[in-house]
Design a protein around this motif. Structure first.
Motif, PDB file in Angstrom:
ATOM      1  N   LEU A 323       0.815  -1.219   0.000  1.00  0.00           N
ATOM      2  CA  LEU A 323       0.000   0.000   0.000  1.00  0.00           C
ATOM      3  C   LEU A 323       0.852   1.274   0.000  1.00  0.00           C
ATOM      4  N   MET A 324       2.014   1.172   0.635  1.00  0.00           N
ATOM      5  CA  MET A 324       2.923   2.332   0.665  1.00  0.00           C
ATOM      6  C   MET A 324       3.449   2.622  -0.743  1.00  0.00           C
ATOM      7  N   ILE A 325       3.803   1.543  -1.433  1.00  0.00           N
ATOM      8  CA  ILE A 325       4.301   1.715  -2.813  1.00  0.00           C
ATOM      9  C   ILE A 325       3.187   2.276  -3.696  1.00  0.00           C
ATOM     10  N   GLU A 326       1.978   1.753  -3.481  1.00  0.00           N
ATOM     11  CA  GLU A 326       0.844   2.229  -4.277  1.00  0.00           C
ATOM     12  C   GLU A 326       0.569   3.716  -4.013  1.00  0.00           C
ATOM     13  N   ALA A 327       0.643   4.092  -2.751  1.00  0.00           N
ATOM     14  CA  ALA A 327       0.295   5.464  -2.385  1.00  0.00           C
ATOM     15  C   ALA A 327       1.369   6.472  -2.800  1.00  0.00           C
ATOM     16  N   HIS A 328       2.667   6.115  -2.641  1.00  0.00           N
ATOM     17  CA  HIS A 328       3.731   7.109  -2.850  1.00  0.00           C
ATOM     18  C   HIS A 328       4.630   6.805  -4.036  1.00  0.00           C
ATOM     19  N   GLY A 329       4.549   5.577  -4.553  1.00  0.00           N
ATOM     20  CA  GLY A 329       5.462   5.171  -5.619  1.00  0.00           C
ATOM     21  C   GLY A 329       6.703   4.547  -5.016  1.00  0.00           C
ATOM     22  N   ALA A 330       7.369   3.654  -5.810  1.00  0.00           N
ATOM     23  CA  ALA A 330       8.574   2.983  -5.300  1.00  0.00           C
ATOM     24  C   ALA A 330       9.704   3.987  -5.109  1.00  0.00           C
ATOM     25  N   ILE A 358      15.542   6.712  -9.972  1.00  0.00           N
ATOM     26  CA  ILE A 358      15.353   6.410 -11.392  1.00  0.00           C
ATOM     27  C   ILE A 358      16.668   6.694 -12.116  1.00  0.00           C
ATOM     28  N   ALA A 359      17.390   5.595 -12.451  1.00  0.00           N
ATOM     29  CA  ALA A 359      18.724   5.749 -13.029  1.00  0.00           C
ATOM     30  C   ALA A 359      18.654   6.119 -14.506  1.00  0.00           C
ATOM     31  N   GLY A 360      17.543   5.824 -15.162  1.00  0.00           N
ATOM     32  CA  GLY A 360      17.379   6.165 -16.567  1.00  0.00           C
ATOM     33  C   GLY A 360      18.042   5.156 -17.486  1.00  0.00           C
ATOM     34  N   PRO A 361      18.082   5.371 -18.780  1.00  0.00           N
ATOM     35  CA  PRO A 361      17.582   6.580 -19.450  1.00  0.00           C
ATOM     36  C   PRO A 361      16.053   6.617 -19.570  1.00  0.00           C
ATOM     37  N   GLY A 362      15.389   5.443 -19.425  1.00  0.00           N
ATOM     38  CA  GLY A 362      13.920   5.442 -19.504  1.00  0.00           C
ATOM     39  C   GLY A 362      13.322   5.512 -18.113  1.00  0.00           C
ATOM     40  N   GLU A 366       7.165  13.342 -15.584  1.00  0.00           N
ATOM     41  CA  GLU A 366       7.304  14.764 -15.266  1.00  0.00           C
ATOM     42  C   GLU A 366       7.476  14.955 -13.759  1.00  0.00           C
ATOM     43  N   GLU A 367       6.690  14.197 -13.023  1.00  0.00           N
ATOM     44  CA  GLU A 367       6.713  14.320 -11.580  1.00  0.00           C
ATOM     45  C   GLU A 367       7.966  13.684 -10.973  1.00  0.00           C
ATOM     46  N   LYS A 368       8.375  12.524 -11.601  1.00  0.00           N
ATOM     47  CA  LYS A 368       9.570  11.823 -11.107  1.00  0.00           C
ATOM     48  C   LYS A 368      10.541  11.623 -12.269  1.00  0.00           C
TER      49      LYS A 368
END
Ligand code: ATP
Ligand code: MG
Length: 414
Positions: A323-330, A358-362, A366-368
């Motif tokens: 639920l924490m991941i769902e609410a705030h994102g990993a 988020i190491a990228g490149p993908g 916008e938010e993260k």
């Protein structure tokens, strides 16, 4: 005294070969307190060589030529130096005889062109080449009224090294006043090069006797300090004075005052505090653990941890509620803190680290955006969490994230 090094050989003007001899020579010259002011790489071309030689003897007290001493048509160093200095080349008949003998001993007929290796600059001392056939030369002369020392050395590294140590070093040592060198390396974490230099430059610029080089990369800025003085103590006192002032100015951003790596310092602090560390890493994929375990003896303070790349494993191995991941994102402050707290408890460690980003490149939004990283450190009494956005490619983001994590552990232990 200033020196110029000239590497001769067209192969070093291609993308495939590099002049590495000059690194060796620079190290040896610095040991004597001689700094290298110029380095030149020039191809096997007579006009170019003469032009380079002329410029060099015009501006440096000691000019070292290496390469182009062999027997072939493109070995032009002797001829070029003679032309540049307007000095005669004389064939040394003793050398010719010796060369014939050398070939005869191996039951080989000597090709005629080999004798050009026996052409010696008028006034030069011939230097024996114990590792090859082309002899070197040492000349003390005047050019436009100024005293000059000129060395002609063979290009193959093992020939050059030997000739340098046995023939050139003793000659130079005699000419130089006794000199001692002291060095120090300071390292600063998690600050940009320009921000660090803005504060550091006014300090090291006050001390021109201490040579200061600033190197930046991989989430740290390094100051390499070096001083030459009559005695070791004097030289040491000079670098220490600059190092102390830099440390005063930059405060606890300086993590290393004698060249240690950040992982060595963290390991050292952990052992000093008798603290155990555990990590839960997502975007760094174990890089923090890899760096800590690269330090010998880290088993005394590093317990281990988990690489929790997927959301499922964050839950399975680090007790992160779905639920924490769902609410705030990993990739979130909450997950980073929970990773640090939970891994600390699960491993019975004193300090836990959580890294997510988020190491990228993908994978950016916008938010993260790509490069967004959260690092948390927990010691059971308090949690620290930092959000940073790193720029650059995947490797750079991961490296900076690991640097931030180690630096936060260091700060928590201070
Ligand atoms: P010499 O005739 O003085 O012995 P050379 O220039 O005629 O030297 P080469 O046959 O051109 O000899 O080079 C011999 C080897 O030494 C080559 O592999 C060459 O790339 C290497 N070498 C020459 N100069 C350098 C240098 N400055 N740094 C590293 N390698 C070098
Ligand atoms: Mg060559």
């Amino acid at each position: 005294m200033i020196a110029e090094i000239i590497a001769i050989g067209s192969e070093m003007l291609t993308p495939y070969r590099q002049d590495t001899n000059s690194l060796f020579l620079t190290e040896r010259l610095n040991e004597l307190g001689i700094s290298v002011a110029f380095k030149t790489v020039v191809g096997d071309n007579l006009d170019h060589l003469i032009s380079v030689a002329r410029t060099a003897v015009g501006r440096a007290d000691l000019v070292i030529f290496m390469g182009g001493l062999g027997p072939t048509k493109d070995d032009l160093t002797r001829e070029a130096v003679a032309a540049a200095l307007a000095i005669e080349l004389k064939r040394d008949n003793n050398l010719v005889t010796e060369l014939y003998k050398r070939f005869a001993e191996r039951r080989l007929q000597m090709p005629e062109n080999n004798t050009q290796q026996c052409d010696v600059l008028a006034g030069a001392v011939v230097l024996t080449n114990t590792k090859g056939t082309a002899p070197g030369q040492w000349l003390e002369t005047e050019f436009e009224g100024k005293a000059r020392m000129v060395a002609l050395l063979p290009g193959p590294p093992h020939e050059l090294h030997t000739m340098w140590d046995t023939e050139i070093m003793p000659r130079l040592r005699e000419k130089m006043p006794p000199a001692a060198i002291a060095t120090r390396v300071l390292k600063v974490a998690m600050m940009g090069e320009s921000a660090v230099d803005l504060r550091a430059a006014p300090i090291y610029k006050k001390y021109p006797n201490v040579e200061t080089t600033v190197l930046a990369g991989q989430g740290q800025v390094e100051f390499h300090l070096r001083a030459t003085a009559a005695t070791k103590q004097e030289a040491q006192a000079e670098v220490d004075r600059v190092a102390d002032e830099l440390e005063d100015e930059l405060g606890d951003a300086v993590f290393s005052s004698h060249g240690e790596s950040l992982e060595e310092i963290v390991s050292y602090y952990l052992q000093m505090r008798n603290a155990k560390l555990a990590v839960a890493e997502s975007c760094t994929g174990g890089l923090v653990a890899e760096r800590i375990t690269s330090v010998a003896g880290s088993s005394r303070s590093f317990l281990g941890g988990a690489v929790v790349y997927s959301n499922d494993l964050k839950t399975l191995f680090a007790d992160i509620p779905p639920l924490m991941i769902e609410a705030h994102g990993a990739v979130s402050r909450e997950v980073a803190v929970a990773l640090a707290e939970n891994i600390r408890e699960l491993c019975s460690a004193d300090i836990g680290v959580g890294v997510t980003g988020i190491a990228g490149p993908g994978g950016g939004t916008e938010e993260k955006p790509v490069g967004l990283v959260y690092v948390a450190v927990s010691n059971g009494h308090k949690n620290e969490v930092v959000q940073r956005r790193f720029f650059g490619d995947r490797e750079r983001v991961r490296r900076w994230a690991s640097q931030l994590a180690l630096d936060m552990v260091r700060r928590m232990l201070m």
